[in-house]
Design a protein around this motif. Sequence first.
Motif, PDB file in Angstrom:
ATOM      1  N   TRP A 134       0.830  -1.213   0.000  1.00 43.21           N
ATOM      2  CA  TRP A 134       0.000   0.000   0.000  1.00 43.21           C
ATOM      3  C   TRP A 134       0.858   1.254   0.000  1.00 43.21           C
ATOM      4  CZ3 TRP A 134      -4.398  -0.399  -1.992  1.00 43.21           C
ATOM      5  CH2 TRP A 134      -5.228  -1.482  -1.761  1.00 43.21           C
ATOM      6  N   GLN A 135       2.006   1.193   0.673  1.00 39.81           N
ATOM      7  CA  GLN A 135       2.919   2.357   0.626  1.00 39.81           C
ATOM      8  C   GLN A 135       3.363   2.617  -0.810  1.00 39.81           C
ATOM      9  OE1 GLN A 135       6.260   2.574   3.274  1.00 39.81           O
ATOM     10  NE2 GLN A 135       5.071   2.116   5.100  1.00 39.81           N
ATOM     11  N   ILE A 136       3.710   1.539  -1.517  1.00 37.62           N
ATOM     12  CA  ILE A 136       4.168   1.705  -2.906  1.00 37.62           C
ATOM     13  C   ILE A 136       3.049   2.304  -3.765  1.00 37.62           C
ATOM     14  CG2 ILE A 136       4.929   0.469  -4.984  1.00 37.62           C
ATOM     15  CD1 ILE A 136       6.354  -1.526  -3.116  1.00 37.62           C
ATOM     16  N   LEU A 137       1.841   1.780  -3.592  1.00 37.85           N
ATOM     17  CA  LEU A 137       0.712   2.289  -4.390  1.00 37.85           C
ATOM     18  C   LEU A 137       0.415   3.757  -4.038  1.00 37.85           C
ATOM     19  CD1 LEU A 137      -1.361  -0.987  -4.207  1.00 37.85           C
ATOM     20  CD2 LEU A 137      -0.705   0.139  -6.352  1.00 37.85           C
ATOM     21  N   SER A 138       0.668   4.127  -2.796  1.00 38.16           N
ATOM     22  CA  SER A 138       0.450   5.526  -2.398  1.00 38.16           C
ATOM     23  C   SER A 138       1.504   6.425  -3.021  1.00 38.16           C
ATOM     24  CB  SER A 138       0.475   5.656  -0.869  1.00 38.16           C
ATOM     25  OG  SER A 138      -0.501   4.808  -0.300  1.00 38.16           O
ATOM     26  N   VAL A 139       2.763   5.982  -2.996  1.00 40.03           N
ATOM     27  CA  VAL A 139       3.845   6.758  -3.619  1.00 40.03           C
ATOM     28  C   VAL A 139       3.519   6.980  -5.108  1.00 40.03           C
ATOM     29  CG1 VAL A 139       6.288   6.712  -4.308  1.00 40.03           C
ATOM     30  CG2 VAL A 139       5.633   5.953  -2.030  1.00 40.03           C
ATOM     31  N   ALA A 140       3.098   5.908  -5.776  1.00 39.75           N
ATOM     32  CA  ALA A 140       2.818   5.998  -7.220  1.00 39.75           C
ATOM     33  C   ALA A 140       1.611   6.897  -7.507  1.00 39.75           C
ATOM     34  CB  ALA A 140       2.582   4.595  -7.784  1.00 39.75           C
ATOM     35  N   SER A 141       0.657   6.960  -6.572  1.00 39.67           N
ATOM     36  CA  SER A 141      -0.550   7.779  -6.780  1.00 39.67           C
ATOM     37  C   SER A 141      -0.290   9.260  -6.553  1.00 39.67           C
ATOM     38  CB  SER A 141      -1.653   7.349  -5.806  1.00 39.67           C
ATOM     39  OG  SER A 141      -2.020   6.010  -5.991  1.00 39.67           O
ATOM     40  N   ALA A 142       0.680   9.565  -5.684  1.00 37.19           N
ATOM     41  CA  ALA A 142       0.897  10.962  -5.252  1.00 37.19           C
ATOM     42  C   ALA A 142       1.137  11.884  -6.445  1.00 37.19           C
ATOM     43  CB  ALA A 142       2.067  11.017  -4.280  1.00 37.19           C
ATOM     44  N   ILE A 143       1.786  11.342  -7.466  1.00 34.13           N
ATOM     45  CA  ILE A 143       2.126  12.141  -8.642  1.00 34.13           C
ATOM     46  C   ILE A 143       0.837  12.643  -9.316  1.00 34.13           C
ATOM     47  CG2 ILE A 143       3.302  12.018 -10.900  1.00 34.13           C
ATOM     48  CD1 ILE A 143       4.766   9.471  -9.498  1.00 34.13           C
ATOM     49  N   PHE A 144      -0.155  11.755  -9.397  1.00 33.76           N
ATOM     50  CA  PHE A 144      -1.433  12.108 -10.039  1.00 33.76           C
ATOM     51  C   PHE A 144      -2.168  13.198  -9.244  1.00 33.76           C
ATOM     52  CE2 PHE A 144      -6.006  11.617 -10.542  1.00 33.76           C
ATOM     53  CZ  PHE A 144      -6.163  11.565 -11.918  1.00 33.76           C
ATOM     54  N   TYR A 145      -2.208  13.038  -7.912  1.00 32.74           N
ATOM     55  CA  TYR A 145      -2.976  14.012  -7.118  1.00 32.74           C
ATOM     56  C   TYR A 145      -2.353  15.405  -7.196  1.00 32.74           C
ATOM     57  CZ  TYR A 145      -4.436   9.557  -5.065  1.00 32.74           C
ATOM     58  OH  TYR A 145      -4.869   8.272  -4.886  1.00 32.74           O
TER      59      TYR A 145
END
Length: 380
Positions: free
Chosen positions: A62-73
């Motif tokens: 979940w940390q990895i998926l959060s890191v990858a999502s941050a760019i979009f937000y």
Amino acid sequence: MAVMGRSFDFIVVGAGIAGASAAFALSRHGRVALLEMESQPGFHSTSRSAAVLSCAYGPRSWQILSVASAIFYAEPREGFTDVVLARPLGALYLAASHEEQGLKAQAADLAVRGVACELVSAETARRMVPVVHMEKFTLGLHEPGCVDLDANALLHGYLRQARRNGAETLVNAEAAVITRSCGVWRVATRREALEAPILVNAAGAWADEITARAGLPRRGLRPLRRTAITFAPPAGHDVRKWPMTFDIGETWYFKPEGADIMVSPADLVPTEPCDAQPDAYDVAVAIDRIESVTSMKVDRPKSRWAGLRTFAPDHEAVIGPDPEEPSFIWYAGQGGNGVMASQAAGEVCAALAIGEDIPQTVARFGLTTDMISPCRLRPL
Ligand SMILES: Cc1cc2nc3c(=O)[nH]c(=O)nc-3n(C[C@H](O)[C@H](O)[C@H](O)COP(=O)(O)OP(=O)(O)OC[C@H]3O[C@@H](n4cnc5c(N)ncnc54)[C@H](O)[C@@H]3O)c2cc1C
């Protein structure tokens, strides 16, 4: 003779942040029906979240998926929303002397993934959040990039984009009966029947229940209730400058919520899937905890609520084809990361649903299918 249902390429069950992000990603590949049993999307966990993105929070996948999502937000695609999705907040994790090693290991791990963070002394931490009784702690981890997300704007951004791509969101539409024959899933709601070759299980606390309705074994996902309250902060403090503050063992956290403070006792109460309500005992624990770890006093909570966070037995993500029926796609077990990780998780879910690999935009942070596959979970 069975009545034919309306035909789609994908049926997604559950219109919380998971189902909405999956519908958004899948709608680029075919016709999507997104089913929600309540009268509005996001009614359950999604609308009860603290809606924070901290790349240091939660289990590894979940940390990895959060890191990858941050760019979009930080820079959503054009037309996604007209409000700011992510506002600077910052996070501060506090460790007692016996927890220092764990905090240092976490800092090293985050640095490898390119997440800006620094270890800070108890004195520096005290300057950041002057109300904490800092004598209990010896070291802090400051993550300046932690942000407050607008969960409602994010949810409706996914839904709007999906609709533009032809997806249909159906509310008051419980997936009541789920069957499969001749390579097609057939889902009956109270009003109609729908058909699609691929079914996505994004039902949050009901994920195991949907699996059972589809005639497949449960995988041991458990909803745990978590409580939160808000209250007026002490006079003389500009709380808007405070980071979200946690103890590293996660027995409490608090953060600025507008001009107020939100606090959770980080409770984990096993519960059946339901419309979770705050329990008086957990509210009392929240007040007691914040009053014992800080100098703040809670005269009266301004608001109180509870929501369900659903976990796999190992707390990691559950995304991908079911081991017994590969056209049944899991997107579940988000625990406390479901909002922050939704963009990348939705893309991963869609890629695995159409038989592709994890997108490179996420794989480059170290996520593999083995880490998130439901195959690792024992059938019950
Ligand atoms: C107090 C609290 C604080 C939190 N803080 C954070 C945070 O700071 N950051 C973060 O990222 N996450 C946080 N979370 C976790 C986050 O809220 C969840 O991980 C996320 O909302 C899960 O989304 P979901 O779409 O899986 O679940 P849900 O939002 O619950 O959506 C599932 C949907 O499926 C529907 N459904 C179920 N069965 C059926 C059926 N048979 N037919 C049709 N529809 C069905 C339900 O009605 C529901 O709307 C927090 C949670 C709580 C409770």
